[in-house]
Design a protein around this motif. Structure first.
Motif, PDB file in Angstrom:
ATOM      1  N   VAL A 152      87.653 -88.237  39.296  1.00  0.00           N
ATOM      2  CA  VAL A 152      88.728 -89.972  39.947  1.00  0.00           C
ATOM      3  C   VAL A 152      89.489 -89.735  38.909  1.00  0.00           C
ATOM      4  O   VAL A 152      90.250 -89.100  37.431  1.00  0.00           O
ATOM      5  N   ILE A 153      90.472 -89.968  39.748  1.00  0.00           N
ATOM      6  CA  ILE A 153      91.992 -90.701  38.885  1.00  0.00           C
ATOM      7  C   ILE A 153      92.202 -92.072  38.342  1.00  0.00           C
ATOM      8  O   ILE A 153      92.024 -92.961  39.076  1.00  0.00           O
ATOM      9  N   PHE A 154      92.880 -92.108  37.536  1.00  0.00           N
ATOM     10  CA  PHE A 154      93.447 -92.537  37.186  1.00  0.00           C
ATOM     11  C   PHE A 154      94.718 -93.125  36.330  1.00  0.00           C
ATOM     12  O   PHE A 154      95.984 -92.050  37.087  1.00  0.00           O
ATOM     13  N   GLN A 184      85.169 -87.098  34.497  1.00  0.00           N
ATOM     14  CA  GLN A 184      85.808 -86.464  33.709  1.00  0.00           C
ATOM     15  C   GLN A 184      87.270 -86.797  34.659  1.00  0.00           C
ATOM     16  O   GLN A 184      87.919 -85.664  34.662  1.00  0.00           O
ATOM     17  N   PRO A 185      87.558 -88.040  34.219  1.00  0.00           N
ATOM     18  CA  PRO A 185      89.188 -88.726  34.696  1.00  0.00           C
ATOM     19  C   PRO A 185      90.037 -87.550  34.889  1.00  0.00           C
ATOM     20  O   PRO A 185      90.158 -87.262  33.064  1.00  0.00           O
ATOM     21  N   VAL A 186      91.096 -88.102  34.829  1.00  0.00           N
ATOM     22  CA  VAL A 186      92.217 -87.148  34.831  1.00  0.00           C
ATOM     23  C   VAL A 186      93.468 -87.582  35.887  1.00  0.00           C
ATOM     24  O   VAL A 186      93.647 -88.517  36.693  1.00  0.00           O
ATOM     25  N   ASP A 190      99.137 -85.931  36.660  1.00  0.00           N
ATOM     26  CA  ASP A 190      98.564 -84.524  36.653  1.00  0.00           C
ATOM     27  C   ASP A 190      98.067 -83.748  37.545  1.00  0.00           C
ATOM     28  O   ASP A 190      98.594 -83.122  38.119  1.00  0.00           O
ATOM     29  N   VAL A 191      97.779 -84.655  38.727  1.00  0.00           N
ATOM     30  CA  VAL A 191      97.465 -84.232  39.994  1.00  0.00           C
ATOM     31  C   VAL A 191      98.443 -84.022  40.605  1.00  0.00           C
ATOM     32  O   VAL A 191      98.316 -83.370  41.737  1.00  0.00           O
TER      33      VAL A 191
END
Length: 318
Positions: A152-154, A184-186, A190-191
């Motif tokens: 999941v992206i924050f 394990q949010p990223v 960074d993505v």
């Protein structure tokens, strides 16, 4: 590389990616093409030099062929979280199949495809199964392909932590389905950086990378942090599976995109954490950014988008 096509470039990840691409390639004159059926909704991208918004329907074969003509690479970010089995098939499987065919016809080889952590043919949700089938379609083609699987992206503007913050601003308690689901949010930046590094490095061709942050949380942990950082922390009431299903069924009746669906609940049955069986962000030279270093900066009152909350409330737009 002179021209890159970004499918899904007007969205949350896509907007950040466009900024990163301008930073990396703008001085070299690399053109960044972003198609959209409603380009007027993505006018914020027009402030970025070398970014071109193109009105187009990427689900139309002829238009997709025209978009790909004379491109050096394409990034596919297109995805949905809600919909019927047919919707997931159209977006996550049929579009990659159409993309592979269009690339073959136009001579485009380089593709970076963003999938999802937990994608598997045996996954319990339409979302994760369709993501796996989309990967398989592209991997079966002769493309020079790199695949990213983010958790999941924050980040500022996300529909994840911001949603929990908004809900706790108006609810006395937060009834939460899937409270014990692990994630394990990223960070979105960074993505975006991982995508750029894949485009820059041909050694990433043929590889799949897991994009995850440095820490694992339960969904309840994340909801609690969003409430705390926004100044509205509420008690969290975990829902039983039966009550969670009932909540999802009720939300389907509301107008607009639902906050929760039965398929979302099925996805939550799979731990959204890195398996360790595939290379991660470190393999791309990226040190994952901690949630605690970023979350407060856009959720806290007076910070990031939250700094406008008072004005929105006074204008009746809270």
């Amino acid at each position: 590389m002179k021209s890159v096509l970004i499918l899904g470039g007007t969205g949350f990840v896509g907007s950040v990616l466009c900024e990163r691409l301008v930073q990396h390639f703008g001085g070299a004159g690399v053109r960044i093409a972003v198609p959209s059926r409603r380009p007027q909704r993505a006018r914020h991208l027009l402030t970025l030099p070398t970014v071109e918004l193109i009105e187009a329907d990427i689900h139309d074969d002829a238009q997709l062929d025209r978009l790909l003509a004379k491109r050096d690479a394409v990034v596919n970010l297109v995805a949905i979280l809600h919909g019927s089995a047919a919707d997931f098939e159209r977006v996550h499987v049929a579009l990659p199949r159409r993309l592979a065919s269009a690339c073959a016809g136009t001579g485009v080889q380089r593709v970076v495809h963003v999938s999802a952590l937990g994608a598997s043919a045996n996954a319990p949700s339409h979302y994760l199964r369709s993501k796996a089938r989309g990967e398989a379609v592209l991997k079966a083609s002769p493309l020079a392909l790199s695949v990213l699987r983010p958790s999941v992206i924050f980040g500022a503007g996300d529909r994840f932590l911001n949603l929990f913050a908004r809900l706790q601003r108006v609810l006395p308690v937060l009834p939460l389905a899937g409270a014990h689901a692990r994630m394990q949010p990223v960070w979105v930046d960074d993505v975006a950086e991982a995508i750029v590094r894949c485009l820059l490095d041909d050694r990433t061709i043929g590889k799949t990378f897991e994009c995850a942050g440095p820490s694992i949380y339960t969904l309840a942990d994340l909801a609690r942090l969003a409430g705390r950082w926004s100044g509205h922390e509420r008690p969290i009431v975990p829902l039983s599976p039966a009550l969670a299903r009932a909540q999802a069924a009720l939300m389907r009746l509301a107008p607009g995109e639902p906050l929760l669906s039965a398929d979302n609940l099925d996805s939550l049955r799979v731990a959204n954490v890195a398996s360790g069986a595939l290379p991660g962000l470190d393999a791309l030279g990226i040190v994952p950014t901690a949630l605690e270093a970023i979350g407060p900066s856009y959720l806290s009152a007076g910070q990031g988008p939250a700094r406008l909350n008072g004005w929105r409330a006074r204008a009746g737009r809270g």
